[in-house]
Every structure is written in structure tokens, then in C-alpha cells.
Design a protein around this motif. Structure first.
Motif, PDB file in Angstrom:
ATOM      1  N   UNK A   1       0.624  -1.183  -0.067  1.00 17.85           N
ATOM      2  CA  UNK A   1       0.192  -0.087   0.514  1.00 17.85           C
ATOM      3  C   UNK A   1       1.239   1.602  -0.519  1.00 17.85           C
ATOM      4  N   UNK A   2       0.794   2.061  -1.292  1.00 15.01           N
ATOM      5  CA  UNK A   2       1.369   3.642  -0.742  1.00 15.01           C
ATOM      6  C   UNK A   2       0.475   4.519  -0.154  1.00 15.01           C
ATOM      7  N   UNK A   3       1.120   4.553   0.505  1.00 17.94           N
ATOM      8  CA  UNK A   3       0.825   6.284   0.945  1.00 17.94           C
ATOM      9  C   UNK A   3      -0.375   7.316  -0.175  1.00 17.94           C
ATOM     10  N   UNK A   4      -1.314   8.002   0.594  1.00 17.73           N
ATOM     11  CA  UNK A   4      -1.764   8.994  -0.039  1.00 17.73           C
ATOM     12  C   UNK A   4      -1.049   9.622  -0.865  1.00 17.73           C
TER      13      UNK A   4
ATOM     14  N   UNK B   1       1.716  11.993   1.091  1.00 20.18           N
ATOM     15  CA  UNK B   1       2.508  12.590   0.720  1.00 20.18           C
ATOM     16  C   UNK B   1       3.259  14.131   0.946  1.00 20.18           C
ATOM     17  N   UNK B   2       2.050  15.049   0.202  1.00 22.37           N
ATOM     18  CA  UNK B   2       1.904  15.958   0.109  1.00 22.37           C
ATOM     19  C   UNK B   2       1.951  16.836   1.609  1.00 22.37           C
ATOM     20  N   UNK B   3       1.344  16.209   2.558  1.00 19.97           N
ATOM     21  CA  UNK B   3       0.996  16.715   4.009  1.00 19.97           C
ATOM     22  C   UNK B   3       2.438  16.598   4.872  1.00 19.97           C
ATOM     23  N   UNK B   4       3.286  15.772   4.379  1.00 23.94           N
ATOM     24  CA  UNK B   4       4.423  15.325   4.735  1.00 23.94           C
ATOM     25  C   UNK B   4       5.955  16.299   4.007  1.00 23.94           C
TER      26      UNK B   4
END
Length: 297
Positions: free
Chosen positions: A15-18, A22-25
């Protein structure tokens, strides 16, 4: 009758992070790094502004053209002898350290071997040695036999500059493309000629910048000079074989007194030292830019 082995189900795809996560990180890390950079720049600006604010109260033409008064509690006077002494001792250090440092870096990058590994290790050790220890070493091997002098101070500052010159030059030489070396060797050029005519000119801008950073470091050193140059506050001394004042020594000597006039001279000396380092840095940038333009042509 043939039987077929049952096929195993394919493992589930990881499962890849949404995209939103990713944008939040990414945004969080950007904000943290930007805040750290802003804090660093703010501290540097605060130091420069504070030194300038304190130094400009006293800095003037008299400060750059006169020596300190005989009585440290008396106002007036300047650090002309310290400015001259700093330029002389740092010049001696540069003459001693730059040829040796650049040559050592060339050997480390272009030739290597067991001796290169030992040299790199000793360079790392020399970077971490406190400068007061360097001054004590020069005191033991030079001052004891020849006395306090600008030459002794230059030797001590040269030892401080040497590992910095080696490390910065080594990194710049490693950035030179191997294709340039191979092209020169393919044309029948010797390795030594390739280094002199191709590698060093290509890395010259970075080498000059590294040397100027080492000079700036040496200009601000005080501890090794306390044991070597010792200082000469009342007279202008241009003979490097005699005791010699520097800006850093005079800043230290005036700052630790309890007299406001002496402390004011120390602030003006600190601002003068910052200005000299800034001039050296700007000159290095201009020389590096010219070298880069000449290389492109």
C-alpha cells in the motif's frame, strides 16, 4: 492423467501512502527546514547588526590611522598596528599553507595509496585539534629557540589553515569530471600536465573560495597568537621577526579590561575584522567568477 500444481495467489501489492499524505509530509518537512534556515540567518544577522551598532560608535578615521593610547582607560587611539600585524601574519600563513595544502590535496585525489589514507587521517585529526594546542606546539619548537615573533604567529596560523585548505581543495578536485582527465590522457598528455593544465584550472574557483575561507578563519584566531606573536600594542611593527600585534589580540586585550574606552575600541576592532573578512570573501567571489568565465571561453 496429469495433475497441475495449484497456483499460489500473488502477494498483495504494498500500500502506497496516499497523495494527500505525501503532500502533507513534504509540506511539513519544507516548513521545518525553512524555519531552521530562517533561524540561522536571523542569528547571523543579529550578530552582524549588533557588532556594527557597537563598533560604529567608535570606528572612524582615527581608529584606522592611530595606535592605542598608552593608558588603556584613555579614549581615542586605534588599531593600526593590529591591522598591519594581522595582514602580515595571515600573509605568512597563506604563503606557508596554500602550496602545501593544494599539493597534498592533489596527491590525495590524483594518486592515492596507503600514504594518502594516512595523510587524510592526519588531516582529520588536525582539523579537530584546538588551536591553543597548535600555538603550544609552535611555542615549543620555535618560540623557545627564536623568541616571540610574527613569523611564529604565521607558522601557527599556517597550521590552522593547512587542514582546511587540504579538505576544501580535495573536495573541489573530486568534482572535476573524469571525462576531462580521460580526454587529456587520450591525447597523449602526461598526468602531471593534465593536473596542471586541466584539473586545477577547472577547480580553481572552488579552490580560491576554500583558501579565502581558511584565511578568514586565520584572521579571527587569537589563542595560537597568544603563545607565538604575543602582541605589541603601542608600536607599529612591520618586521615579522619581532613581536607583533594583530586585530584579534588587540580585541581580546581590550575586551577583558574594565575600562569602557578600551571595550569601545574592542568593538570597533571587531567590526574592522568583520569588514576585512568580508572584503576578502567578496574578492574571492570576484576572482572565482572571472576564473569560471575564462574557463568557459
Amino acid at each position: 492423467m496429469t495433475t497441475t500444481a495449484p497456483t499460489r495467489p500473488a502477494p498483495p501489492a504494498p500500500k502506497l501512502p496516499s497523495t494527500a499524505r505525501r503532500r502533507a509530509v513534504d509540506l511539513t518537512m519544507y516548513v521545518i527546514l525553512a524555519a531552521v534556515m530562517a533561524a540561522t540567518v536571523a542569528v547571523l544577522i543579529w550578530v552582524l547588526v549588533y557588532v556594527a551598532g557597537q563598533g560604529l560608535k567608535y570606528l572612524g578615521p582615527e581608529f584606522l590611522t592611530h595606535t592605542p593610547p598608552g593608558n588603556p582607560s584613555s579614549p581615542g587611539g586605534g588599531f593600526l598596528n593590529g591591522i598591519i600585524g594581522s595582514l602580515i601574519t595571515t600573509g605568512i600563513a597563506t604563503v606557508l599553507s596554500v602550496p602545501v595544502g593544494v599539493s597534498a590535496a592533489i596527491y590525495l585525489v590524483e594518486y592515492g595509496g596507503r600514504l594518502a589514507r594516512v595523510t587524510r587521517f592526519l588531516t582529520d585529526v588536525l582539523v579537530g585539534i584546538p588551536t591553543i594546542v597548535t600555538g603550544a606546539l609552535v611555542y615549543a619548537v620555535w618560540v623557545v629557540f627564536f623568541g616571540f615573533s610574527g613569523i611564529a604567529g604565521g607558522i601557527a596560523l599556517g597550521l590552522v589553515m593547512l587542514p582546511l585548505v587540504i579538505r576544501s581543495t580535495e573536495e573541489m578536485l573530486r568534482l572535476v569530471s573524469h571525462e576531462l582527465r580521460e580526454a587529456a590522457l587520450a591525447l597523449g598528455v602526461t598526468k602531471a600536465r593534465t593536473i596542471i593544465s586541466v584539473v586545477l584550472p577547472t577547480a580553481s574557483s572552488g579552490i580560491i573560495t576554500g583558501v579565502m575561507l581558511a584565511v578568514a578563519r586565520a584572521m579571527g584566531e587569537t589563542a595560537p597568537l597568544l603563545l607565538t606573536a604575543l602582541g605589541n600594542d603601542l608600536f607599529i611593527e612591520t618586521n615579522p621577526d619581532k613581536r607583533m600585534s594583530t586585530l584579534s589580540l588587540q580585541i581580546f586585550g581590550n575586551a577583558i579590561t574594565g575600562f569602557k574606552a578600551a571595550q569601545a575600541r574592542a568593538w570597533a576592532g571587531a567590526l574592522t575584522l568583520v569588514a576585512i573578512v568580508l572584503l576578502f570573501t567578496v574578492a574571492a567571489r570576484l576572482i572565482a567568477r572571472r576564473s569560471a568565465i575564462a574557463g568557459k571561453r
